[in-house]
Design a protein around this motif. Structure first.
Motif, PDB file in Angstrom:
ATOM      1  N   CYS A  67       0.811  -1.219   0.000  1.00 53.79           N
ATOM      2  CA  CYS A  67       0.000   0.000   0.000  1.00 53.79           C
ATOM      3  C   CYS A  67       0.842   1.267   0.000  1.00 53.79           C
ATOM      4  O   CYS A  67       0.303   2.367  -0.148  1.00 53.79           O
ATOM      5  CB  CYS A  67      -0.936   0.011   1.209  1.00 53.79           C
ATOM      6  N   GLU A 135     -22.044  -3.219  -1.207  1.00 61.08           N
ATOM      7  CA  GLU A 135     -20.742  -2.547  -1.216  1.00 61.08           C
ATOM      8  C   GLU A 135     -20.907  -1.133  -1.754  1.00 61.08           C
ATOM      9  O   GLU A 135     -21.475  -0.936  -2.820  1.00 61.08           O
ATOM     10  CB  GLU A 135     -19.779  -3.323  -2.116  1.00 61.08           C
ATOM     11  N   GLU A 152     -15.101   5.871  -1.041  1.00 59.51           N
ATOM     12  CA  GLU A 152     -14.063   4.971  -0.531  1.00 59.51           C
ATOM     13  C   GLU A 152     -14.705   3.692  -0.022  1.00 59.51           C
ATOM     14  O   GLU A 152     -15.631   3.728   0.784  1.00 59.51           O
ATOM     15  CB  GLU A 152     -13.276   5.639   0.594  1.00 59.51           C
ATOM     16  N   SER A 153     -14.197   2.547  -0.468  1.00 55.39           N
ATOM     17  CA  SER A 153     -14.748   1.269  -0.031  1.00 55.39           C
ATOM     18  C   SER A 153     -14.101   0.780   1.253  1.00 55.39           C
ATOM     19  O   SER A 153     -14.752   0.228   2.124  1.00 55.39           O
ATOM     20  CB  SER A 153     -14.562   0.208  -1.124  1.00 55.39           C
ATOM     21  N   ASP A 154     -12.789   0.942   1.358  1.00 51.90           N
ATOM     22  CA  ASP A 154     -12.083   0.489   2.559  1.00 51.90           C
ATOM     23  C   ASP A 154     -11.244   1.651   3.076  1.00 51.90           C
ATOM     24  O   ASP A 154     -10.417   2.193   2.366  1.00 51.90           O
ATOM     25  CB  ASP A 154     -11.205  -0.724   2.267  1.00 51.90           C
ATOM     26  N   HIS A 287      -3.490   1.251  -4.059  1.00 53.07           N
ATOM     27  CA  HIS A 287      -4.324   0.045  -3.979  1.00 53.07           C
ATOM     28  C   HIS A 287      -5.604   0.271  -3.175  1.00 53.07           C
ATOM     29  O   HIS A 287      -6.369  -0.680  -2.969  1.00 53.07           O
ATOM     30  CB  HIS A 287      -3.520  -1.096  -3.366  1.00 53.07           C
ATOM     31  N   LYS A 289      -9.310   0.963  -2.415  1.00 54.30           N
ATOM     32  CA  LYS A 289     -10.456   0.615  -3.249  1.00 54.30           C
ATOM     33  C   LYS A 289     -11.487   1.745  -3.263  1.00 54.30           C
ATOM     34  O   LYS A 289     -11.914   2.234  -2.215  1.00 54.30           O
ATOM     35  CB  LYS A 289     -11.115  -0.672  -2.744  1.00 54.30           C
ATOM     36  N   SER A 291     -15.221   2.857  -4.979  1.00 52.20           N
ATOM     37  CA  SER A 291     -16.408   2.281  -5.610  1.00 52.20           C
ATOM     38  C   SER A 291     -17.199   3.338  -6.359  1.00 52.20           C
ATOM     39  O   SER A 291     -17.299   4.490  -5.938  1.00 52.20           O
ATOM     40  CB  SER A 291     -17.308   1.620  -4.562  1.00 52.20           C
ATOM     41  N   LYS A 304     -15.989  -1.647  -8.276  1.00 50.89           N
ATOM     42  CA  LYS A 304     -14.869  -1.318  -7.396  1.00 50.89           C
ATOM     43  C   LYS A 304     -13.564  -1.274  -8.200  1.00 50.89           C
ATOM     44  O   LYS A 304     -13.240  -2.212  -8.922  1.00 50.89           O
ATOM     45  CB  LYS A 304     -14.753  -2.348  -6.276  1.00 50.89           C
ATOM     46  N   LEU A 305     -12.829  -0.163  -8.079  1.00 46.10           N
ATOM     47  CA  LEU A 305     -11.561   0.032  -8.776  1.00 46.10           C
ATOM     48  C   LEU A 305     -10.511   0.483  -7.779  1.00 46.10           C
ATOM     49  O   LEU A 305     -10.824   1.027  -6.713  1.00 46.10           O
ATOM     50  CB  LEU A 305     -11.695   1.088  -9.879  1.00 46.10           C
ATOM     51  N   SER A 306      -9.255   0.288  -8.130  1.00 41.34           N
ATOM     52  CA  SER A 306      -8.181   0.822  -7.295  1.00 41.34           C
ATOM     53  C   SER A 306      -8.060   2.321  -7.533  1.00 41.34           C
ATOM     54  O   SER A 306      -8.462   2.844  -8.579  1.00 41.34           O
ATOM     55  CB  SER A 306      -6.856   0.129  -7.627  1.00 41.34           C
ATOM     56  N   THR A 309      -6.119   3.075 -10.742  1.00 40.12           N
ATOM     57  CA  THR A 309      -6.861   2.888 -11.990  1.00 40.12           C
ATOM     58  C   THR A 309      -7.851   4.027 -12.215  1.00 40.12           C
ATOM     59  O   THR A 309      -7.963   4.573 -13.325  1.00 40.12           O
ATOM     60  CB  THR A 309      -7.607   1.547 -11.962  1.00 40.12           C
TER      61      THR A 309
END
Length: 363
Positions: A67, A135, A152-154, A287, A289, A291, A304-306, A309
């Motif tokens: 990360c 999600e 933000e997912s995480d 890295h 994630k 969404s 979900k993308l990094s 990306t």
């Protein structure tokens, strides 16, 4: 590809019976996950490392190979080891011959075997519950996603409160809303006019940052600042974060001026400075994630993308907007976005280069 935090060489995947290791062929350092280390050194050793990771221990000058956040300095006095670990990725970094110095785990007792079985069952249940949830897992994120905004997912816990981000967002909100009551005159007076950028002693270069042309323009900029700015401020600290925003704003304004130095159309908005924040976020947390809500007819689903990306896609869009801008079409300054993003990338590189410099030791 993950790189060695000690010598910056790419890590090689080495498959083991209990998973994979990431090994550096240059210095023979290895990245070991906590479950692998538990199998090698036992519960007591891993619990000790987990306690250190969860505390506010001193940050390590090294960055996680996955990360790329700063790792934490860890210690195993019983083995005479000083290690580095990443709480977010759950890995411990071992330099040459350090892994061989880890004391082997004692044979598990019957009680420990029962506890491990109960833990495995509980983890499986939690995983099933998480898989069943939409999600991302927070309901409030659905609204901005439906409006086409990324979420933000995480997210990892912040080490410090983002006072500067909150204060700046509040200041932008107050000034922009106050300007709405006489918007045309305020923009004419304090917007950035490329052909007259020196007006008010050059203050329009900064004043334009706090002005917005409408509710959506204001709301979207504040959203991006609050969602991504807190992580960047947490990583950089208040002072460096403020410097990043200032330089990115000026860099974005400069590129906008160079793109049309004779233009008399005033430009406003905080997006140039915020673009610098987005660039730093994508390069520091590639890295992470992010969404997006995808839609086909009446069907919706999470994509979900990094961060890396999504930032590349955003950059391509800005190049197209900038080309349209140069051709005289559109009312969005893609050039300001690209200028701010370039400053954000250079700022990230400068911080990374500074972290690699050897620490001076007083004589």
């Amino acid at each position: 590809m993950p790189t060695c935090p000690a010598c910056e060489q790419p890590l090689r995947v080495q498959r083991m019976a209990d998973g994979v290791l990431y090994v550096c062929d240059g210095c023979t350092g290895r990245s070991v996950t906590l479950p692998q280390l538990r199998a090698l050194g036992g519960d007591r050793l891993v619990n000790n490392l987990l306690r250190q990771l969860n505390r506010n221990t001193a940050p390590s000058p090294r960055r996680c190979p996955f990360c790329e956040q700063s790792m934490k300095a860890l210690a195993l006095p019983e083995a005479g080891l000083e290690l580095d670990g990443c709480r977010r990725c759950g890995i411990i970094w071992f330099d040459t011959q350090e892994l061989e110095s880890v004391p082997p785990a004692p044979p598990p007792s019957l009680e420990e075997l029962h506890l491990r079985a109960a833990e495995a069952m509980a983890m499986e249940k939690i995983q099933r519950q998480q898989d069943a949830q939409p999600e991302p897992d927070r309901e409030w994120k659905t609204l901005p996603a439906l409006l086409g905004l990324p979420v933000e997912s995480d997210t990892s816990p912040l080490r410090r409160r983002p006072w500067l981000t909150w204060s700046l967002a509040l200041l932008i909100l107050v000034i922009s809303v106050a300007a709405f009551f006489n918007l045309e005159q305020v923009i004419a007076q304090w917007g950035l006019v490329p052909a007259q950028w020196w007006r008010h002693g050059g203050l329009t270069l900064l004043a334009a940052f706090f002005l917005h042309g409408g509710v959506w323009h204001l709301a979207s900029n504040l959203y991006f600042l609050l969602i991504f700015g807190d992580n960047v401020e947490d990583d950089l600290g208040h002072t460096a974060y403020g410097l990043l925003l200032l330089l990115a704003t000026l860099g974005g304004q400069l590129v906008h001026i160079l793109g049309g130095p004779g233009s008399l159309t005033p430009a406003i908005g905080a997006s140039g400075g915020i673009s610098g924040v987005l660039a730093y976020y994508a390069m520091q947390f590639p890295h992470a994630k992010i969404s997006l809500m995808a839609r086909l007819a009446w069907r919706f689903w999470w994509l979900k993308l990094s961060a890396r990306t999504l930032f590349i896609c955003w950059l391509l869009l800005q190049f197209w907007i900038a080309w349209q801008q140069i051709q005289g079409f559109g009312n969005i300054s893609g050039l300001a976005h690209l200028g701010g993003a370039a400053v954000g990338g250079l700022f990230w590189w400068a911080q990374r280069f500074r972290a690699r410099l050897p620490k001076t030791v007083p004589a």
